[in-house]
Design an enzyme around this catalytic site. Sequence first.
Site, PDB file in Angstrom:
ATOM      1  N   HIS A   5      -4.629  -0.495   5.825  1.00 35.17           N
ATOM      2  CA  HIS A   5      -4.177   0.250   7.011  1.00 35.17           C
ATOM      3  C   HIS A   5      -5.128   0.112   8.205  1.00 35.17           C
ATOM      4  O   HIS A   5      -5.706   1.085   8.658  1.00 35.17           O
ATOM      5  CB  HIS A   5      -3.904   1.727   6.695  1.00 35.17           C
ATOM      6  CG  HIS A   5      -4.888   2.396   5.762  1.00 35.17           C
ATOM      7  ND1 HIS A   5      -6.239   2.338   5.930  1.00 35.17           N
ATOM      8  CD2 HIS A   5      -4.686   3.142   4.650  1.00 35.17           C
ATOM      9  CE1 HIS A   5      -6.831   3.008   4.966  1.00 35.17           C
ATOM     10  NE2 HIS A   5      -5.914   3.508   4.166  1.00 35.17           N
ATOM     11  N   ASP A  46       1.517   2.640   3.530  1.00 34.96           N
ATOM     12  CA  ASP A  46       0.678   3.837   3.351  1.00 34.96           C
ATOM     13  C   ASP A  46       1.551   5.095   3.384  1.00 34.96           C
ATOM     14  O   ASP A  46       1.086   6.156   3.796  1.00 34.96           O
ATOM     15  CB  ASP A  46      -0.437   3.917   4.402  1.00 34.96           C
ATOM     16  CG  ASP A  46      -1.524   4.912   4.016  1.00 34.96           C
ATOM     17  OD1 ASP A  46      -1.606   5.292   2.831  1.00 34.96           O
ATOM     18  OD2 ASP A  46      -2.281   5.330   4.912  1.00 34.96           O
ATOM     19  N   LYS A  86      -9.347  -0.078  -5.946  1.00 38.24           N
ATOM     20  CA  LYS A  86      -9.353   0.601  -4.649  1.00 38.24           C
ATOM     21  C   LYS A  86     -10.646   1.367  -4.426  1.00 38.24           C
ATOM     22  O   LYS A  86     -11.057   2.176  -5.253  1.00 38.24           O
ATOM     23  CB  LYS A  86      -8.159   1.576  -4.578  1.00 38.24           C
ATOM     24  CG  LYS A  86      -8.068   2.402  -3.299  1.00 38.24           C
ATOM     25  CD  LYS A  86      -7.709   1.568  -2.077  1.00 38.24           C
ATOM     26  CE  LYS A  86      -7.852   2.338  -0.769  1.00 38.24           C
ATOM     27  NZ  LYS A  86      -6.657   3.047  -0.365  1.00 38.24           N
ATOM     28  N   HIS A  99     -10.452   1.492   1.718  1.00 35.33           N
ATOM     29  CA  HIS A  99     -10.242   2.487   2.762  1.00 35.33           C
ATOM     30  C   HIS A  99     -11.477   2.365   3.650  1.00 35.33           C
ATOM     31  O   HIS A  99     -12.538   2.870   3.311  1.00 35.33           O
ATOM     32  CB  HIS A  99     -10.100   3.903   2.192  1.00 35.33           C
ATOM     33  CG  HIS A  99      -9.784   4.906   3.260  1.00 35.33           C
ATOM     34  ND1 HIS A  99      -8.554   5.528   3.370  1.00 35.33           N
ATOM     35  CD2 HIS A  99     -10.513   5.351   4.311  1.00 35.33           C
ATOM     36  CE1 HIS A  99      -8.558   6.316   4.431  1.00 35.33           C
ATOM     37  NE2 HIS A  99      -9.734   6.236   5.010  1.00 35.33           N
ATOM     38  N   HIS A 121       1.630   5.356  -1.717  1.00 36.24           N
ATOM     39  CA  HIS A 121       1.289   6.538  -2.522  1.00 36.24           C
ATOM     40  C   HIS A 121       2.571   7.090  -3.141  1.00 36.24           C
ATOM     41  O   HIS A 121       3.476   7.498  -2.421  1.00 36.24           O
ATOM     42  CB  HIS A 121       0.639   7.617  -1.648  1.00 36.24           C
ATOM     43  CG  HIS A 121      -0.640   7.159  -1.031  1.00 36.24           C
ATOM     44  ND1 HIS A 121      -1.866   7.320  -1.628  1.00 36.24           N
ATOM     45  CD2 HIS A 121      -0.879   6.482   0.128  1.00 36.24           C
ATOM     46  CE1 HIS A 121      -2.811   6.791  -0.863  1.00 36.24           C
ATOM     47  NE2 HIS A 121      -2.232   6.271   0.205  1.00 36.24           N
ATOM     48  N   HIS A 171       0.871  -1.204   0.000  1.00 37.87           N
ATOM     49  CA  HIS A 171       0.000   0.000   0.000  1.00 37.87           C
ATOM     50  C   HIS A 171       0.895   1.237   0.000  1.00 37.87           C
ATOM     51  O   HIS A 171       1.485   1.587   1.014  1.00 37.87           O
ATOM     52  CB  HIS A 171      -0.906   0.023   1.239  1.00 37.87           C
ATOM     53  CG  HIS A 171      -1.841   1.186   1.259  1.00 37.87           C
ATOM     54  ND1 HIS A 171      -3.200   1.040   1.413  1.00 37.87           N
ATOM     55  CD2 HIS A 171      -1.641   2.527   1.132  1.00 37.87           C
ATOM     56  CE1 HIS A 171      -3.776   2.232   1.387  1.00 37.87           C
ATOM     57  NE2 HIS A 171      -2.845   3.155   1.225  1.00 37.87           N
TER      58      HIS A 171
END
Length: 343
Positions: free
Chosen positions: A174, A246, A99, A136, A15, A13
Amino acid sequence: MQKLTITRPDDWHLHLRDGAALKAVLPHTVRQFARAIVMPNLKPPVRSVAEAAAYRDRILAAIPVGQRFEPLMTLYLTDNTPPEEIIAAQAAKFIKAVKYYPAGATTNSDSGVTDIQKCDRVFDAMQQIDMPLLLHGEVTAADVDMFDREKVFIEKHLMPLKQRFPHLRVVLEHVTTADAVDFVMATHNVAATITPQHLLFSRNILFQGGLRPHYYCLPILKRETHRQALLKAATSGDPKFFLGTDSAPHPRDGKESACGCAGCFSALHAIELYAEAFESVDALDKLEAFASFYGPDFYRLPRNPESITLTKTTWRIPDEVPFGKSGLVPLRAGEEMTWQMTS
Ligand code: NCD
Ligand code: ZN
Protein backbone atom coordinates in the site's frame (compact mmCIF):
# COMPACT_ATOMS: atom_id res chain seq x y z
CA MET A 1 -15.83 2.52 -24.04
CA GLN A 2 -18.96 0.73 -22.79
CA LYS A 3 -17.63 -2.69 -21.87
CA LEU A 4 -14.29 -3.88 -20.65
CA THR A 5 -13.35 -7.56 -20.46
CA ILE A 6 -10.17 -8.43 -18.60
CA THR A 7 -8.51 -11.52 -17.20
CA ARG A 8 -9.94 -12.25 -13.74
CA PRO A 9 -7.89 -10.22 -11.25
CA ASP A 10 -6.33 -11.21 -7.92
CA ASP A 11 -6.03 -9.13 -4.77
CA TRP A 12 -2.43 -9.08 -3.55
CA HIS A 13 -3.21 -7.51 -0.14
CA LEU A 14 -6.42 -8.34 1.69
CA HIS A 15 -7.77 -8.51 5.24
CA LEU A 16 -10.39 -11.24 5.59
CA ARG A 17 -10.64 -11.33 9.43
CA ASP A 18 -12.12 -14.43 11.04
CA GLY A 19 -15.36 -15.95 12.33
CA ALA A 20 -18.59 -14.12 11.44
CA ALA A 21 -16.67 -11.22 9.89
CA LEU A 22 -14.86 -13.59 7.53
CA LYS A 23 -18.16 -15.13 6.45
CA ALA A 24 -19.60 -11.66 5.81
CA VAL A 25 -16.77 -10.25 3.71
CA LEU A 26 -15.32 -13.23 1.86
CA PRO A 27 -18.17 -13.55 -0.73
CA HIS A 28 -17.45 -10.00 -1.94
CA THR A 29 -13.83 -10.83 -2.70
CA VAL A 30 -14.69 -14.22 -4.22
CA ARG A 31 -17.08 -12.52 -6.64
CA GLN A 32 -14.31 -10.37 -8.13
CA PHE A 33 -11.00 -12.07 -7.46
CA ALA A 34 -9.65 -15.58 -8.08
CA ARG A 35 -6.95 -15.40 -5.40
CA ALA A 36 -5.82 -13.12 -2.63
CA ILE A 37 -2.80 -12.67 -0.43
CA VAL A 38 -4.42 -12.89 2.99
CA MET A 39 -3.02 -10.71 5.77
CA PRO A 40 -2.13 -12.48 9.03
CA ASN A 41 -3.05 -9.73 11.53
CA LEU A 42 -5.67 -11.69 13.42
CA LYS A 43 -5.90 -11.68 17.18
CA PRO A 44 -3.65 -13.55 17.96
CA PRO A 45 -1.72 -13.19 14.70
CA VAL A 46 -0.97 -16.05 12.29
CA ARG A 47 2.62 -16.77 13.30
CA SER A 48 3.20 -20.42 12.45
CA VAL A 49 2.59 -22.82 9.61
CA ALA A 50 0.07 -24.65 11.80
CA GLU A 51 -1.88 -21.43 12.47
CA ALA A 52 -1.81 -20.53 8.76
CA ALA A 53 -3.09 -24.00 7.83
CA ALA A 54 -5.97 -23.72 10.31
CA TYR A 55 -6.85 -20.19 9.13
CA ARG A 56 -6.74 -21.34 5.51
CA ASP A 57 -9.18 -24.13 6.35
CA ARG A 58 -11.58 -21.63 7.94
CA ILE A 59 -11.37 -19.45 4.82
CA LEU A 60 -11.98 -22.41 2.50
CA ALA A 61 -15.00 -23.39 4.62
CA ALA A 62 -16.44 -19.87 4.22
CA ILE A 63 -16.30 -19.81 0.40
CA PRO A 64 -19.86 -19.73 -0.97
CA VAL A 65 -20.92 -23.10 -2.35
CA GLY A 66 -20.06 -23.65 -5.99
CA GLN A 67 -17.50 -20.83 -6.18
CA ARG A 68 -13.76 -21.03 -6.50
CA PHE A 69 -11.19 -19.01 -4.62
CA GLU A 70 -7.62 -19.62 -3.58
CA PRO A 71 -6.40 -17.98 -0.37
CA LEU A 72 -2.65 -17.36 -0.51
CA MET A 73 -1.47 -17.35 3.07
CA THR A 74 1.13 -15.23 4.86
CA LEU A 75 2.99 -15.53 8.15
CA TYR A 76 3.15 -12.70 10.66
CA LEU A 77 6.75 -11.89 11.50
CA THR A 78 7.65 -11.27 15.16
CA ASP A 79 10.91 -10.61 16.99
CA ASN A 80 10.97 -14.33 17.76
CA THR A 81 10.07 -15.97 14.45
CA PRO A 82 12.59 -18.80 13.99
CA PRO A 83 14.18 -19.20 10.54
CA GLU A 84 13.06 -22.84 10.67
CA GLU A 85 9.43 -21.67 10.52
CA ILE A 86 10.18 -19.94 7.20
CA ILE A 87 11.71 -23.12 5.80
CA ALA A 88 8.62 -25.03 6.95
CA ALA A 89 6.39 -22.36 5.37
CA GLN A 90 8.12 -22.79 2.04
CA ALA A 91 7.60 -26.55 2.25
CA ALA A 92 3.90 -26.03 3.07
CA LYS A 93 3.36 -24.51 -0.43
CA PHE A 94 0.17 -22.59 0.46
CA ILE A 95 2.18 -19.91 2.31
CA LYS A 96 3.38 -17.36 -0.21
CA ALA A 97 4.99 -14.61 1.84
CA VAL A 98 5.95 -13.25 5.25
CA LYS A 99 4.44 -10.02 6.54
CA TYR A 100 6.38 -7.45 8.54
CA TYR A 101 4.45 -5.02 10.73
CA PRO A 102 6.38 -2.57 12.87
CA ALA A 103 5.12 -3.10 16.44
CA GLY A 104 2.18 -0.81 17.09
CA ALA A 105 1.90 0.54 13.53
CA THR A 106 -1.68 -0.47 12.81
CA THR A 107 -4.65 -2.74 13.62
CA ASN A 108 -3.54 -5.83 15.62
CA SER A 109 0.18 -5.16 15.24
CA ASP A 110 1.13 -5.37 18.94
CA SER A 111 3.16 -8.52 18.24
CA GLY A 112 4.97 -6.86 15.35
CA VAL A 113 8.71 -6.41 15.07
CA THR A 114 10.33 -3.95 17.52
CA ASP A 115 13.64 -3.67 15.61
CA ILE A 116 13.91 -4.88 12.02
CA GLN A 117 17.57 -5.93 12.48
CA LYS A 118 16.39 -8.54 14.98
CA CYS A 119 15.00 -10.48 12.03
CA ASP A 120 18.16 -10.67 9.95
CA ARG A 121 18.47 -14.44 10.39
CA VAL A 122 14.92 -14.83 9.10
CA PHE A 123 15.60 -12.49 6.16
CA ASP A 124 18.69 -14.49 5.35
CA ALA A 125 16.61 -17.69 5.20
CA MET A 126 13.95 -15.94 3.10
CA GLN A 127 16.53 -14.63 0.68
CA GLN A 128 17.98 -18.12 0.28
CA ILE A 129 14.66 -19.81 -0.43
CA ASP A 130 13.21 -16.82 -2.32
CA MET A 131 10.23 -16.19 -0.03
CA PRO A 132 8.86 -12.65 -0.55
CA LEU A 133 8.79 -10.18 2.36
CA LEU A 134 5.72 -7.93 2.54
CA LEU A 135 6.27 -4.67 4.36
CA HIS A 136 3.99 -2.34 6.20
CA GLY A 137 6.45 0.44 5.47
CA GLU A 138 5.96 2.97 8.23
CA VAL A 139 7.99 3.94 11.26
CA THR A 140 6.09 4.25 14.52
CA ALA A 141 8.35 6.65 16.45
CA ALA A 142 6.17 9.24 18.17
CA ASP A 143 8.47 12.07 17.07
CA VAL A 144 8.00 11.34 13.36
CA ASP A 145 5.13 13.22 11.72
CA MET A 146 2.21 11.00 10.68
CA PHE A 147 2.57 12.04 7.04
CA ASP A 148 6.34 11.32 6.92
CA ARG A 149 6.26 7.80 8.33
CA GLU A 150 6.56 5.97 5.01
CA LYS A 151 9.37 8.17 3.69
CA VAL A 152 11.33 7.82 6.94
CA PHE A 153 10.81 4.03 6.94
CA ILE A 154 12.28 3.80 3.44
CA GLU A 155 15.33 5.87 4.34
CA LYS A 156 15.98 4.49 7.80
CA HIS A 157 15.02 0.83 7.44
CA LEU A 158 14.29 -0.26 3.89
CA MET A 159 17.38 1.09 2.15
CA PRO A 160 19.71 -0.55 4.73
CA LEU A 161 17.66 -3.78 4.55
CA LYS A 162 18.08 -3.92 0.78
CA GLN A 163 21.81 -3.33 1.21
CA ARG A 164 22.04 -6.23 3.65
CA PHE A 165 19.81 -8.49 1.50
CA PRO A 166 19.93 -7.33 -2.12
CA HIS A 167 18.31 -10.53 -3.45
CA LEU A 168 15.45 -10.60 -0.94
CA ARG A 169 12.22 -10.03 -2.89
CA VAL A 170 10.20 -7.33 -1.19
CA VAL A 171 6.71 -5.91 -1.69
CA LEU A 172 6.30 -2.45 -0.22
CA GLU A 173 2.61 -2.72 0.55
CA HIS A 174 0.00 0.00 0.00
CA VAL A 175 2.47 2.68 -1.14
CA THR A 176 1.23 6.21 -0.55
CA THR A 177 3.99 8.62 -1.58
CA ALA A 178 6.04 9.75 -4.55
CA ASP A 179 9.09 8.84 -2.43
CA ALA A 180 7.94 5.22 -2.30
CA VAL A 181 7.27 5.15 -6.06
CA ASP A 182 10.77 6.48 -6.76
CA PHE A 183 12.36 3.98 -4.40
CA VAL A 184 10.48 1.01 -5.89
CA MET A 185 11.36 2.00 -9.45
CA ALA A 186 15.04 2.39 -8.56
CA THR A 187 15.56 -0.77 -6.49
CA HIS A 188 16.06 -4.35 -7.70
CA ASN A 189 13.74 -7.01 -6.33
CA VAL A 190 11.25 -4.51 -4.91
CA ALA A 191 7.63 -4.24 -6.05
CA ALA A 192 4.59 -2.44 -4.58
CA THR A 193 0.86 -2.79 -4.20
CA ILE A 194 -1.44 0.22 -4.54
CA THR A 195 -4.93 0.53 -2.99
CA PRO A 196 -7.98 2.10 -4.65
CA GLN A 197 -8.27 4.77 -1.96
CA HIS A 198 -4.72 5.99 -2.48
CA LEU A 199 -5.36 6.24 -6.24
CA LEU A 200 -8.66 8.06 -5.86
CA PHE A 201 -8.28 10.37 -2.87
CA SER A 202 -5.88 12.80 -1.30
CA ARG A 203 -5.94 13.62 2.40
CA ASN A 204 -8.39 16.45 1.78
CA ILE A 205 -11.22 13.93 1.69
CA LEU A 206 -10.63 13.15 5.37
CA PHE A 207 -11.90 16.61 6.25
CA GLN A 208 -14.34 17.34 3.44
CA GLY A 209 -17.38 18.92 5.10
CA GLY A 210 -16.41 17.39 8.48
CA LEU A 211 -14.37 14.50 9.82
CA ARG A 212 -14.83 11.42 7.59
CA PRO A 213 -13.69 8.29 9.48
CA HIS A 214 -14.45 5.88 6.63
CA TYR A 215 -11.58 7.40 4.67
CA TYR A 216 -9.13 6.79 7.50
CA CYS A 217 -6.68 4.01 6.72
CA LEU A 218 -3.01 3.36 7.31
CA PRO A 219 -0.76 4.49 5.84
CA ILE A 220 -2.90 7.62 5.88
CA LEU A 221 -3.91 9.36 2.63
CA LYS A 222 -1.30 11.90 1.53
CA ARG A 223 -1.35 15.18 -0.37
CA GLU A 224 -2.53 15.42 -3.99
CA THR A 225 0.96 15.43 -5.53
CA HIS A 226 1.53 11.99 -4.02
CA ARG A 227 -1.80 10.68 -5.31
CA GLN A 228 -0.81 11.78 -8.78
CA ALA A 229 2.54 10.01 -8.52
CA LEU A 230 0.74 6.80 -7.51
CA LEU A 231 -1.74 7.08 -10.36
CA LYS A 232 1.12 7.63 -12.78
CA ALA A 233 2.96 4.56 -11.45
CA ALA A 234 -0.14 2.34 -11.52
CA THR A 235 -0.99 3.30 -15.09
CA SER A 236 2.60 3.33 -16.39
CA GLY A 237 2.70 -0.33 -17.37
CA ASP A 238 5.62 -0.89 -14.98
CA PRO A 239 5.26 -4.48 -13.69
CA LYS A 240 6.61 -3.46 -10.27
CA PHE A 241 3.21 -1.95 -9.39
CA PHE A 242 0.15 -4.14 -8.98
CA LEU A 243 -3.26 -4.35 -7.36
CA GLY A 244 -3.67 -4.82 -3.60
CA THR A 245 -6.87 -3.44 -2.14
CA ASP A 246 -5.93 -3.49 1.55
CA SER A 247 -9.68 -3.90 2.04
CA ALA A 248 -9.79 -3.81 5.84
CA PRO A 249 -13.29 -4.17 7.29
CA HIS A 250 -14.18 -2.74 10.70
CA PRO A 251 -17.70 -2.57 12.14
CA ARG A 252 -19.37 0.82 11.75
CA ASP A 253 -19.14 1.55 15.47
CA GLY A 254 -15.42 0.77 15.41
CA LYS A 255 -14.91 3.47 12.77
CA GLU A 256 -17.44 6.05 14.00
CA SER A 257 -15.83 6.45 17.37
CA ALA A 258 -13.82 8.89 19.51
CA CYS A 259 -10.80 6.72 18.66
CA GLY A 260 -11.69 5.09 15.37
CA CYS A 261 -10.03 2.10 13.68
CA ALA A 262 -7.94 2.46 10.52
CA GLY A 263 -9.09 0.65 7.40
CA CYS A 264 -11.27 1.11 4.30
CA PHE A 265 -13.60 -1.63 3.11
CA SER A 266 -13.42 -1.92 -0.68
CA ALA A 267 -13.91 -5.62 -1.45
CA LEU A 268 -17.50 -4.90 -2.53
CA HIS A 269 -16.51 -2.76 -5.53
CA ALA A 270 -12.73 -2.94 -5.75
CA ILE A 271 -12.28 -3.53 -9.46
CA GLU A 272 -14.79 -0.78 -10.28
CA LEU A 273 -12.92 1.68 -8.06
CA TYR A 274 -9.68 0.88 -9.85
CA ALA A 275 -11.44 1.21 -13.22
CA GLU A 276 -12.58 4.72 -12.29
CA ALA A 277 -9.09 5.68 -11.19
CA PHE A 278 -7.56 4.39 -14.44
CA GLU A 279 -10.26 5.99 -16.55
CA SER A 280 -9.61 9.36 -14.89
CA VAL A 281 -6.25 9.46 -16.68
CA ASP A 282 -7.48 7.76 -19.83
CA ALA A 283 -5.57 4.57 -19.04
CA LEU A 284 -8.21 1.83 -18.96
CA ASP A 285 -6.02 -0.11 -21.38
CA LYS A 286 -3.47 -0.47 -18.56
CA LEU A 287 -5.93 -1.88 -16.01
CA GLU A 288 -5.71 -5.55 -16.98
CA ALA A 289 -1.96 -5.89 -16.54
CA PHE A 290 -2.02 -4.00 -13.22
CA ALA A 291 -4.95 -6.03 -11.89
CA SER A 292 -4.33 -9.45 -13.41
CA PHE A 293 -0.79 -9.91 -14.79
CA TYR A 294 1.93 -8.24 -12.73
CA GLY A 295 0.87 -9.73 -9.38
CA PRO A 296 0.99 -13.39 -10.47
CA ASP A 297 4.16 -12.67 -12.41
CA PHE A 298 5.82 -11.34 -9.24
CA TYR A 299 4.62 -14.29 -7.15
CA ARG A 300 5.57 -16.70 -9.95
CA LEU A 301 2.05 -18.06 -10.24
CA PRO A 302 0.05 -18.62 -13.42
CA ARG A 303 -2.23 -15.84 -14.62
CA ASN A 304 -5.93 -16.68 -14.26
CA PRO A 305 -7.57 -18.38 -17.24
CA GLU A 306 -11.07 -16.84 -16.76
CA SER A 307 -12.15 -13.28 -17.45
CA ILE A 308 -14.57 -10.73 -15.99
CA THR A 309 -16.53 -7.96 -17.68
CA LEU A 310 -17.10 -4.41 -16.50
CA THR A 311 -19.97 -2.42 -17.98
CA LYS A 312 -20.33 1.36 -18.12
CA THR A 313 -23.43 2.03 -16.03
CA THR A 314 -24.39 4.09 -13.02
CA TRP A 315 -25.17 2.44 -9.69
CA ARG A 316 -25.24 3.56 -6.09
CA ILE A 317 -22.84 2.11 -3.52
CA PRO A 318 -24.93 0.92 -0.55
CA ASP A 319 -24.74 2.86 2.72
CA GLU A 320 -23.74 -0.33 4.47
CA VAL A 321 -23.55 -4.08 4.00
CA PRO A 322 -24.26 -6.77 6.62
CA PHE A 323 -21.40 -7.47 9.02
CA GLY A 324 -22.40 -9.39 12.11
CA LYS A 325 -24.21 -7.24 14.68
CA SER A 326 -23.01 -3.94 13.29
CA GLY A 327 -23.06 -2.81 9.65
CA LEU A 328 -20.02 -2.35 7.44
CA VAL A 329 -19.65 0.91 5.54
CA PRO A 330 -18.01 0.52 2.12
CA LEU A 331 -15.57 3.05 0.73
CA ARG A 332 -17.52 5.94 -0.86
CA ALA A 333 -20.80 4.63 0.60
CA GLY A 334 -23.93 6.21 -0.86
CA GLU A 335 -22.11 7.63 -3.87
CA GLU A 336 -22.45 6.69 -7.52
CA MET A 337 -20.11 4.44 -9.44
CA THR A 338 -19.83 4.58 -13.22
CA TRP A 339 -18.53 1.05 -13.84
CA GLN A 340 -20.04 -2.21 -12.68
CA MET A 341 -18.76 -5.74 -12.84
CA THR A 342 -21.52 -7.54 -14.70
CA SER A 343 -20.02 -10.98 -15.25
C1 NCD B 1 -5.49 -2.63 8.38
C2 NCD B 1 -6.46 -3.44 9.24
O1 NCD B 1 -7.47 -2.89 9.67
O2 NCD B 1 -6.19 -4.62 9.48
N1 NCD B 1 -5.85 -1.25 8.41
C3 NCD B 1 -5.51 -0.31 7.48
O3 NCD B 1 -5.79 0.86 7.69
N2 NCD B 1 -4.90 -0.63 6.37
C4 NCD B 1 -4.11 -2.90 8.85
C5 NCD B 1 -3.07 -2.47 7.87
O4 NCD B 1 -2.95 -3.06 6.79
O5 NCD B 1 -2.32 -1.56 8.18
ZN1 ZN C 1 -3.33 -4.06 5.14
